[in-house]
Write a protein that holds these residues in place. Structure first.
Motif, PDB file in Angstrom:
ATOM      1  N   LEU A 274      -4.145   0.647  -2.176  1.00  0.00           N
ATOM      2  CA  LEU A 274      -3.510  -0.587  -2.626  1.00  0.00           C
ATOM      3  C   LEU A 274      -2.717  -0.359  -3.908  1.00  0.00           C
ATOM      4  O   LEU A 274      -3.222   0.220  -4.875  1.00  0.00           O
ATOM      5  CB  LEU A 274      -4.574  -1.663  -2.878  1.00  0.00           C
TER       6      LEU A 274
ATOM      7  N   ARG B 242      -1.368  -6.693  -4.963  1.00  0.00           N
ATOM      8  CA  ARG B 242      -1.700  -7.779  -4.056  1.00  0.00           C
ATOM      9  C   ARG B 242      -1.220  -9.088  -4.665  1.00  0.00           C
ATOM     10  O   ARG B 242      -1.461  -9.348  -5.843  1.00  0.00           O
ATOM     11  CB  ARG B 242      -3.201  -7.826  -3.834  1.00  0.00           C
TER      12      ARG B 242
ATOM     13  N   VAL C  78      -2.295 -10.820  -8.202  1.00  0.00           N
ATOM     14  CA  VAL C  78      -3.692 -10.967  -8.612  1.00  0.00           C
ATOM     15  C   VAL C  78      -4.376  -9.623  -8.835  1.00  0.00           C
ATOM     16  O   VAL C  78      -5.425  -9.572  -9.484  1.00  0.00           O
ATOM     17  CB  VAL C  78      -4.488 -11.811  -7.595  1.00  0.00           C
ATOM     18  N   ASP C  79      -3.804  -8.550  -8.286  1.00  0.00           N
ATOM     19  CA  ASP C  79      -4.377  -7.218  -8.499  1.00  0.00           C
ATOM     20  C   ASP C  79      -3.247  -6.207  -8.493  1.00  0.00           C
ATOM     21  O   ASP C  79      -2.711  -5.883  -7.441  1.00  0.00           O
ATOM     22  CB  ASP C  79      -5.403  -6.885  -7.414  1.00  0.00           C
TER      23      ASP C  79
ATOM     24  N   TYR D 211       0.844  -1.192   0.000  1.00  0.00           N
ATOM     25  CA  TYR D 211       0.000   0.000   0.000  1.00  0.00           C
ATOM     26  C   TYR D 211       0.879   1.241   0.000  1.00  0.00           C
ATOM     27  O   TYR D 211       1.997   1.240   0.507  1.00  0.00           O
ATOM     28  CB  TYR D 211      -0.874   0.059   1.257  1.00  0.00           C
TER      29      TYR D 211
ATOM     30  N   SER E 131      -3.675  -3.357 -10.568  1.00  0.00           N
ATOM     31  CA  SER E 131      -4.304  -2.329 -11.391  1.00  0.00           C
ATOM     32  C   SER E 131      -3.927  -0.907 -10.985  1.00  0.00           C
ATOM     33  O   SER E 131      -3.999   0.011 -11.787  1.00  0.00           O
ATOM     34  CB  SER E 131      -5.825  -2.495 -11.356  1.00  0.00           C
ATOM     35  N   GLN E 132      -3.543  -0.710  -9.717  1.00  0.00           N
ATOM     36  CA  GLN E 132      -3.190   0.625  -9.245  1.00  0.00           C
ATOM     37  C   GLN E 132      -1.688   0.859  -9.201  1.00  0.00           C
ATOM     38  O   GLN E 132      -1.243   1.901  -8.734  1.00  0.00           O
ATOM     39  CB  GLN E 132      -3.777   0.840  -7.843  1.00  0.00           C
TER      40      GLN E 132
END
Lengths: 115, 111
Positions: free
Chosen positions: A45, A48, A55-56, A35, A58-59
């Motif tokens: 976030l 992750r 798995v994530d 984070y 996107s940010q």
């Protein structure tokens, strides 16, 4: 039981320099989070991991940020090159997958100052 | 734009007073967590609520999840200086139960 360990705790660099942060999650926790927390804000976030898989992400600003978790345990987050706006606290957290509550345990964070 | 809005942003009270912190959203969450964060440390989980209308008590702290699972509140009875800190709510939503944090309520309890 040791908590989430992060290093370094503080880092001061000049803009355009690279920087890396390290995180060791709680033993047995297969989910790991990075984070970013700006002053006066809640954490946001960046990425992750479930074991080795992101798995994530996107940010995550992929033009300058990268992360890895090669063996599904420790993780590193890198910024290259750093910009003034990257000054913030970078928090690592871990949790045990399978729990409905996804209880997250946070490390103390790395405070980055870009000058 | 924050998905979760917390209010108030700042709160300074005397020891022994009661207070309530609110966490609101237009989105529905599968679960909601409350954390307390002290300077130089990471957030520490206080509670997780998962059912609409759920109320949980932790000593002098009472947490409530809204019936529609869009909002939550944290009530502290007889606040103590040790309660001082940044209180964060975080709601889980989406495919991977991604957590969205509010901007926090900074509480100062004066002795």
């Amino acid at each position: 039981e040791a908590g989430v360990v992060q290093s370094p705790r503080y880092k001061i660099i000049e803009k355009k320099q690279p920087v890396a942060f390290w995180c060791n999650p709680i033993s047995g926790h297969n989910t790991l989070y990075w984070y970013l927390q700006n002053l006066g804000q809640g954490p946001e976030l960046l990425i992750r991991y479930e074991n080795e898989e992101a798995v994530d992400d996107s940010q995550l600003p992929k033009d300058r940020f990268s992360a890895e978790r090669l063996k599904g345990v420790d993780s590193t987050l890198k910024i290259q090159p750093a910009e003034l706006g990257d000054s913030a606290v970078y928090l690592c957290a871990s949790s045990l997958r399978g729990e409905e509550s996804y209880e997250q345990y946070f490390g103390p964070g790395t405070r980055l100052t870009v000058t | 734009t924050q998905l979760l809005e917390q209010s108030p942003q700042f709160l300074s009270i005397q020891e022994g007073e009661n207070l309530t912190v609110y966490c609101n959203s237009s989105s529905v969450f599968s679960s909601l967590q409350w954390y307390r964060q002290e300077p130089g440390e990471g957030p520490v989980l206080l509670v997780t609520v998962v059912t609409g209308g759920e109320v949980k008590k932790l000593k002098r702290l009472t947490f409530q999840f809204g019936d529609a699972r869009k909002d939550s509140s944290l009530h502290i009875t007889a606040a103590q200086p040790g309660d001082t800190g940044l209180y964060l709510c975080a709601g889980a939503a989406g495919r991977f139960n991604k957590f969205y944090f509010g901007s926090g309520t900074k509480l100062n309890v004066k002795p």
